[in-house]
Design a protein around this motif. Structure first.
Motif, mmCIF file in Angstrom:
data_model
loop_
_atom_site.group_PDB
_atom_site.id
_atom_site.type_symbol
_atom_site.label_atom_id
_atom_site.label_comp_id
_atom_site.label_asym_id
_atom_site.label_seq_id
_atom_site.Cartn_x
_atom_site.Cartn_y
_atom_site.Cartn_z
ATOM 1 N N GLU A 27 -9.011 14.763 2.271
ATOM 2 C CA GLU A 27 -9.572 14.009 1.695
ATOM 3 C C GLU A 27 -11.191 15.440 0.616
ATOM 4 N N TYR A 48 3.985 11.080 -1.276
ATOM 5 C CA TYR A 48 4.941 10.513 -2.237
ATOM 6 C C TYR A 48 4.522 11.121 -3.331
ATOM 7 N N PHE A 77 -1.619 4.278 -5.561
ATOM 8 C CA PHE A 77 -2.121 3.884 -4.019
ATOM 9 C C PHE A 77 -3.027 4.596 -3.083
ATOM 10 N N CYS A 78 -4.121 4.886 -3.861
ATOM 11 C CA CYS A 78 -5.611 4.782 -3.888
ATOM 12 C C CYS A 78 -6.054 3.384 -3.535
ATOM 13 N N ARG A 79 -5.803 2.749 -4.241
ATOM 14 C CA ARG A 79 -5.974 1.454 -4.054
ATOM 15 C C ARG A 79 -5.250 1.034 -3.021
ATOM 16 N N ALA A 80 -4.942 0.537 -2.650
ATOM 17 C CA ALA A 80 -3.055 0.074 -1.612
ATOM 18 C C ALA A 80 -2.998 0.363 0.032
ATOM 19 N N TYR A 81 -4.222 2.132 -0.767
ATOM 20 C CA TYR A 81 -4.417 2.707 1.248
ATOM 21 C C TYR A 81 -5.880 3.087 1.082
ATOM 22 N N GLY A 82 -6.911 2.833 0.429
ATOM 23 C CA GLY A 82 -8.254 2.785 0.378
ATOM 24 C C GLY A 82 -8.716 3.927 0.355
ATOM 25 N N TRP A 83 -7.420 5.032 0.032
ATOM 26 C CA TRP A 83 -7.554 6.365 -0.219
ATOM 27 C C TRP A 83 -8.938 6.635 -1.683
ATOM 28 N N SER A 87 -6.797 12.878 -2.417
ATOM 29 C CA SER A 87 -5.915 12.735 -2.026
ATOM 30 C C SER A 87 -4.812 13.088 -2.080
#
Length: 168
Positions: A27, A48, A77-83, A87
């Protein structure tokens, strides 16, 4: 509209330059141009893929609703993985195979109603969305069309009934 078309590995990214891959993985706040000299990573295994239809000729316009969906999916996707938004990358930032996309203006966006799509702008829009609850929507979305009047609905219904009677 978005369609999940695979729940496993897909062939979407091709070979990614290792330096580009690592900048997204870590990141980084700046992403280097992809370099073959840094080695490669199979992007299909590590990224992805969000395929977005466009001619890629810098003239074909991305509809605003399509771009907004792209931002929403990336933010999810960012929310789901804490990114963070850093990213999120695009083919032209990672591909050593010459994939030039995304390329083209986005409808109804920017000071003149359009802007040329840039990954930097995508990340800025994903970042803005991540500052708010997942249910948040920016005020710049295209308003819903006005519903038809009663007279317009009746006229449409009469035309359909007439067409059915002619078939019958």
């Amino acid at each position: 509209m978005a369609t999940l078309c695979s729940a496993g590995r897909t062939n979407h990214a091709g070979l990614m330059a290792r330096n580009a891959y690592e900048s997204f993985l870590n990141e980084a706040s700046a992403h280097p141009a992809p370099s073959k000299a840094s080695g490669t990573v199979d992007g299909n295994d590590v990224a992805y893929g969000i395929e977005t239809e466009n001619l890629g000729d810098d003239k074909d316009v991305y509809p605003r609703v399509q771009y907004d969906a792209w931002v929403l999916i990336n933010a999810a996707f960012c929310r789901a993985y804490g990114w963070s938004a850093e990213s999120c990358g695009c083919h032209k930032e990672t591909s050593i195979e010459g994939k030039p996309d995304p390329r083209g203006p986005v409808e109804g966006y920017g000071t003149r109603g359009r802007f040329a799509f840039t990954p930097k702008q995508l990340r800025a829009d994903v970042e803005e969305r991540l500052k708010h609850p997942a249910s948040w929507s920016p005020g710049t979305t295209t308003p819903a069309p006005k519903p038809p009047t009663t007279e317009e609905r009746l006229t449409s219904l009469e035309k359909r009934v007439t067409a059915l009677e002619k078939k019958g």
